[in-house]
Write a protein that holds these residues in place. Structure first.
Motif, short mmCIF file in Angstrom:
data_model
loop_
_atom_site.label_atom_id
_atom_site.label_comp_id
_atom_site.label_asym_id
_atom_site.label_seq_id
_atom_site.Cartn_x
_atom_site.Cartn_y
_atom_site.Cartn_z
N VAL A 285 0.84 -1.20 0.00
CA VAL A 285 0.00 0.00 0.00
C VAL A 285 0.88 1.25 0.00
O VAL A 285 2.06 1.20 0.36
CB VAL A 285 -0.96 0.02 1.21
CG1 VAL A 285 -1.94 -1.15 1.13
CG2 VAL A 285 -0.19 -0.03 2.52
N GLN A 286 0.29 2.35 -0.40
CA GLN A 286 1.05 3.60 -0.50
C GLN A 286 1.13 4.32 0.85
O GLN A 286 2.14 4.89 1.20
CB GLN A 286 0.40 4.54 -1.54
CG GLN A 286 0.34 3.95 -2.95
CD GLN A 286 1.73 3.59 -3.49
OE1 GLN A 286 2.72 4.20 -3.11
NE2 GLN A 286 1.79 2.57 -4.34
N GLN A 287 0.05 4.30 1.58
CA GLN A 287 0.05 5.02 2.86
C GLN A 287 -0.76 4.29 3.91
O GLN A 287 -1.22 3.18 3.68
CB GLN A 287 -0.48 6.43 2.66
CG GLN A 287 -1.84 6.47 1.96
CD GLN A 287 -1.92 7.64 1.02
OE1 GLN A 287 -1.63 8.74 1.43
NE2 GLN A 287 -2.29 7.41 -0.24
N THR A 288 -0.95 4.93 5.02
CA THR A 288 -1.69 4.31 6.13
C THR A 288 -3.06 3.85 5.67
O THR A 288 -3.66 4.43 4.80
CB THR A 288 -1.85 5.30 7.31
OG1 THR A 288 -1.70 6.60 6.82
CG2 THR A 288 -0.90 4.96 8.42
N VAL A 289 -3.52 2.80 6.33
CA VAL A 289 -4.75 2.15 5.89
C VAL A 289 -5.78 2.21 7.01
O VAL A 289 -5.50 2.72 8.09
CB VAL A 289 -4.45 0.68 5.51
CG1 VAL A 289 -3.68 0.65 4.21
CG2 VAL A 289 -3.68 -0.01 6.61
N SER A 295 -0.82 -2.89 9.39
CA SER A 295 0.19 -2.53 8.39
C SER A 295 1.56 -2.34 9.03
O SER A 295 1.67 -2.04 10.23
CB SER A 295 -0.26 -1.30 7.60
OG SER A 295 0.28 -0.12 8.14
N GLU A 297 5.93 -1.38 7.90
CA GLU A 297 6.83 -0.93 6.85
C GLU A 297 8.16 -1.69 6.93
O GLU A 297 8.57 -2.12 8.01
CB GLU A 297 7.09 0.57 6.99
CG GLU A 297 7.58 1.21 5.71
CD GLU A 297 7.65 2.73 5.84
OE1 GLU A 297 6.76 3.39 5.27
OE2 GLU A 297 8.56 3.23 6.51
N THR A 339 11.82 1.26 0.39
CA THR A 339 10.90 0.83 1.44
C THR A 339 9.53 0.56 0.83
O THR A 339 9.21 1.02 -0.26
CB THR A 339 10.73 1.91 2.53
OG1 THR A 339 10.25 3.10 1.92
CG2 THR A 339 12.04 2.16 3.24
N ARG A 341 5.27 -0.37 2.27
CA ARG A 341 4.34 -0.60 3.38
C ARG A 341 3.42 -1.76 3.01
O ARG A 341 2.86 -1.81 1.91
CB ARG A 341 3.53 0.67 3.66
CG ARG A 341 2.49 0.51 4.76
CD ARG A 341 2.08 1.82 5.37
NE ARG A 341 3.10 2.37 6.26
CZ ARG A 341 3.25 2.00 7.55
NH1 ARG A 341 2.46 1.08 8.07
NH2 ARG A 341 4.18 2.53 8.28
#
Ligand code: ADP
Ligand code: MG
Length: 363
Positions: A285-289, A295, A297, A339, A341
């Motif tokens: 995923v690109q960002q927080t979910v 999640s 990293e 990196t 996530r």
């Protein structure tokens, strides 16, 4: 398969006597320090009409269990019941079972039909009936027009089907199959997997199928018992075994699993127990979910192209490697050394036991 699955999901229906019951079954080879506990306390109940697989790595005791059911090997403990009758000490010929081995030896000098008729001839079944039953079985294994051929005029898959017909013609209650497809090449093996399942459904006989190939066991069986070191780690439908592996061993042996050690599980979702999660449940995923997802990293240390999917390996802070299967076109901005996530739904991670507990091997 649907019928036998239904048999296990409708609780209100009265169950018939199981085709096979193994009660505390044990087999020790040799004595003293050199002894081997090939089968170390197996409890199992196989229903009539099931396609049941014994799955496990080499040396886990599958063949020994099968040989004890057939009567070729005497248990050193426990009992075997066939259709509710204790046969633990009965000789093989007093048991209503037949076995098909990997190295099925057909008589080379006899025709296909004579090979299939052989067992009936030994039992002094009259010639006309013998002939009729052999033809019927050759039809069932789709070799109806091959009766007059010799084994060396057949392909490997056809020979294996003759071996099957030869066992089935005796109309056993139970057919035991020990890695019967092991000698065939991949394509033929896949064809035979479909054939075997169809034949089993047509004849309605209980099949007990030994294999070390998890794909084979999952694709063919109504239920599977996973063996490890002479014990059963889990019994269940292919879906149960795959979706909810109950031990670390099953999680690792059946398909690919990520293991989340207890401290990591504690940190990610507050439970200090080892969990497993399948790579196909993990997304990049690109960002927080959302908070229904977990999640974490980490650093991407490998990307493997599998075709439509990629398998991304990510090392997270505690040193654990996680594998995620993601669609190849969803990998924008993800590269080895960078990196990433990872996220998965909370319910996709299951607690797994380190080893089987005393209840774990039971049903
Ligand atoms: P699998 O079929 O799962 O590969 P087996 O049932 O053949 O496993 O073997 C289980 C264990 O018992 C192995 O360690 C094997 O070496 C041992 N074993 C099997 N048969 C014998 C025998 N006749 N004598 C001594 N040890 C045996
Ligand atoms: Mg074996």
């Amino acid at each position: 398969m649907s019928e036998s699955v239904a048999l296990h999901t409708t609780n209100d229906e009265k169950r018939s006597t199981p085709a096979i019951q193994l009660v505390g079954l044990r087999k020790q080879f040799g004595a003293g320090e050199l002894s081997v506990h090939a089968v170390d306390g197996v409890d199992l109940s196989i229903e009539e009409g099931e396609f049941f697989s014994l799955l496990g790595p080499s040396g886990s005791g599958k063949t020994t269990v099968l040989r004890m059911i057939a009567g070729f090997e005497l248990p050193t403990g426990g009992a075997i019941l066939l259709q509710g009758k204790d046969v633990t000490t009965q000789p093989p010929y007093d048991r209503d079972v037949n076995t098909v081995f990997q190295d099925y030896a057909l008589f080379p000098h006899l025709t296909v039909r004579q090979n299939v008729e052989y067992g009936l001839k030994v039992k002094k079944v009259p010639k006309a009936e013998r002939r009729r039953r052999a033809e019927e079985m050759l039809e069932a294994v789709r070799l109806g027009s091959y009766g007059n051929r010799k084994p060396n005029q057949l392909s490997g898959g056809q020979r294996q089907r003759v071996a099957l017909a030869r066992a089935l013609v005796n109309r056993p209650k139970v057919l035991l199959l020990d890695e019967p497809l092991g000698a065939l090449d991949l394509k033929l093996r896949e064809e035979m997997q479909v054939e075997l399942k169809t034949i089993q459904r047509d004849v309605g006989i209980t099949f007990v199928f030994v294999t070390h190939d998890q794909g084979e066991a999952l694709s063919m069986s109504s239920r599977v018992a996973v063996f490890n070191h002479g014990r059963i780690e889990q019994v269940g439908t292919p879906r149960e075994i795959y979706d909810h592996p109950s031990t670390m061993f099953v999680a690792g042996f059946v398909g690919t699993s990520n293991l989340l050690p207890a401290p990591l599980s504690q940190e990610l979702f507050g439970v200090f127990r080892t969990h497993s999660v399948r790579p196909e449940r993990i997304r990049v995923v690109q960002q927080t979910v959302s908070d229904v997802e977990v999640s974490v990293e980490g650093v991407v240390d490998d990307i493997q192209y599998l075709g439509a999917d990629c398998r991304v390996r990510v090392r997270i802070a505690d040193g654990t490697h996680l594998l995620a299967n993601v669609p190849s076109d969803g990998l924008v901005g993800v590269a080895v050394g960078g990196t990433a996530r990872l996220a998965w739904p909370r319910f996709a991670a299951f607690e797994v036991a380190e080893t089987i507990t005393s209840e774990g091997g039971d049903q």
